[in-house]
Design a protein around this motif. Sequence first.
Motif, short mmCIF file in Angstrom:
data_model
loop_
_atom_site.label_atom_id
_atom_site.label_comp_id
_atom_site.label_asym_id
_atom_site.label_seq_id
_atom_site.Cartn_x
_atom_site.Cartn_y
_atom_site.Cartn_z
N CYS A 87 0.85 -1.19 0.00
CA CYS A 87 0.00 0.00 0.00
C CYS A 87 0.89 1.24 0.00
O CYS A 87 2.07 1.18 0.37
CB CYS A 87 -0.92 0.01 1.21
SG CYS A 87 -2.15 -1.30 1.23
N TYR A 88 0.31 2.38 -0.38
CA TYR A 88 1.09 3.62 -0.50
C TYR A 88 0.20 4.80 -0.11
O TYR A 88 -1.02 4.79 -0.31
CB TYR A 88 1.56 3.79 -1.95
CG TYR A 88 1.91 5.21 -2.33
CD1 TYR A 88 3.19 5.73 -2.11
CD2 TYR A 88 0.96 6.05 -2.91
CE1 TYR A 88 3.50 7.04 -2.46
CE2 TYR A 88 1.26 7.35 -3.25
CZ TYR A 88 2.54 7.85 -3.03
OH TYR A 88 2.84 9.14 -3.37
N GLY A 89 0.83 5.81 0.45
CA GLY A 89 0.16 7.07 0.71
C GLY A 89 1.20 8.17 0.85
O GLY A 89 2.40 7.89 0.94
N HIS A 90 0.76 9.42 0.86
CA HIS A 90 1.73 10.50 1.09
C HIS A 90 1.26 11.38 2.23
O HIS A 90 0.07 11.70 2.36
CB HIS A 90 2.02 11.30 -0.18
CG HIS A 90 0.86 12.07 -0.77
ND1 HIS A 90 0.55 13.35 -0.39
CD2 HIS A 90 -0.03 11.74 -1.73
CE1 HIS A 90 -0.47 13.80 -1.09
NE2 HIS A 90 -0.87 12.84 -1.91
N ALA A 91 2.22 11.73 3.08
CA ALA A 91 1.92 12.47 4.31
C ALA A 91 1.86 13.97 4.11
O ALA A 91 1.35 14.68 4.98
CB ALA A 91 3.00 12.15 5.36
N ASP A 92 2.36 14.46 2.98
CA ASP A 92 2.44 15.91 2.79
C ASP A 92 1.18 16.45 2.12
O ASP A 92 0.42 15.74 1.49
CB ASP A 92 3.67 16.28 1.97
CG ASP A 92 3.64 15.72 0.55
OD1 ASP A 92 3.26 14.54 0.39
OD2 ASP A 92 4.00 16.45 -0.40
N VAL A 93 1.00 17.76 2.28
CA VAL A 93 -0.11 18.48 1.66
C VAL A 93 0.45 19.72 0.97
O VAL A 93 1.61 20.09 1.17
CB VAL A 93 -1.18 18.89 2.69
CG1 VAL A 93 -1.79 17.66 3.34
CG2 VAL A 93 -0.59 19.82 3.76
N VAL A 94 -0.41 20.38 0.18
CA VAL A 94 0.01 21.62 -0.47
C VAL A 94 -0.13 22.78 0.51
O VAL A 94 -0.80 22.68 1.54
CB VAL A 94 -0.83 21.91 -1.73
CG1 VAL A 94 -0.66 20.81 -2.76
CG2 VAL A 94 -2.30 22.08 -1.38
#
Length: 452
Positions: A87-94
């Motif tokens: 599984c994959y996700g990203h912790a950052d936001v714009v």
Amino acid sequence: MDLPGKARAHVDSGALFTELARLVAYPTVSDAPEGRAAVQAYLDEVLTPALTGLGCQVTQHANPDPAGGPFLVGVRTEDPGLPTLLCYGHADVVGEAGQWGEGRSPWTLTAEGDRWYGRGTADNKGQHLINLTALRLVLAERGKLGFNLKFLFETGEEIGSPGLTEFAAQEKALLAADVLIASDGPRLDAATPTLFLGARGGVRIDLDVDLRPGGHHSGNWGGILRNPATTLAAAIASLVDGHGRIQVPALLPPELPGSVREALADVVVEAPDATWGDPRLTPAERLYGWNTLEVLALGAADVDRPVNAIPGRARAVLQLRYVAGTDVDGIAPAIREHLAKRGFPMVSVRTETAFLASRTPVDDPWASWAKSTLDAVAGRPVALLPSFGGGLPNHVFTDVLGLATLWLPHSYPGCRQHAPDEHLLVPVAREGLVLATALFDAFSSAPPTPRR
């Protein structure tokens, strides 16, 4: 209560809202120096405990690219003989791009009707929280997952995923799996569960006509001095016409594969302007199976306070959204050759590729398994899209790790990601949790598929 019922109850009880509120409160903006501390805290205080709670061994890894932040990997091994899910996700936001409505704060989750407002609710905290929750529900129900789990989080997706390709290449053994299941981007629409298999890539194209310093009087010089703005406008029109149709064959893929056309045959996309784009293609084919060239910015002199002068310079930024099969390396040379043949050698061309285009074949066995599983749970056909319209680091998983990729989005096109008033739509989140739980629950009995 069965698993689908437990998934619905988890949303309706307020438990998902409470947890998401905590995640939104971390201002994990990846392109701001002050966001780095929040990113690190989010990894340490939110994601590490979440993965540990799933029985994962968690490791944090430095990014080989100093422009990017760290990676977090959780690994739960139940039996080496069982299939392995990545599984994959990203912790950052714009960062922020204007004022939020009704006095809302981007870092405070606010419920208004069926909308939960907050930065990251749709991209990507709400989506990876749904998947983490689905895995927790399966584990609680069974006492085991019935498969091996690996979960990769990156912290720089919003700035182009720096270092992700290199990290995946270095850590192939750590990230080895049978298939990727992840969530990002929007559904086809709010009412249609969607599965997509890849993503279009993006190439930024900078055009610059820098002919002379300063302006020259338009009366004294008009008619004998080349105007860079007029030149640039004509050059752009030779690349893409006034109806959005690309005029340079080298900027297009060689064909629209029959499997892609078939997959999109029943996909309905409401086009706001029926006269825009290639009329030989349906709106769905244009959006999910073909290339588009868009002008993002265009300027010369001061358009708000023009003077009677021929400008000395004109610039434009274009973007090619492209599908797999396009010759990306040939884009800049093809544009230069095209412009030179049409009398515009004075237009300089510079290109920069962001995400690369890639997709899992529509007829891949994993795609068939996932769609049939989701169709049964949703009680209606799930839209199968060959490519997501936007950009994602899908190529890292297909091209570097050799995996089939299945993306199950838990958002919708009107979520306002990257803009003020980003939100998660509650009915989509509720159904998304049901679908993700069912897909993870079915993974242990998925038909064996040889790794690529």
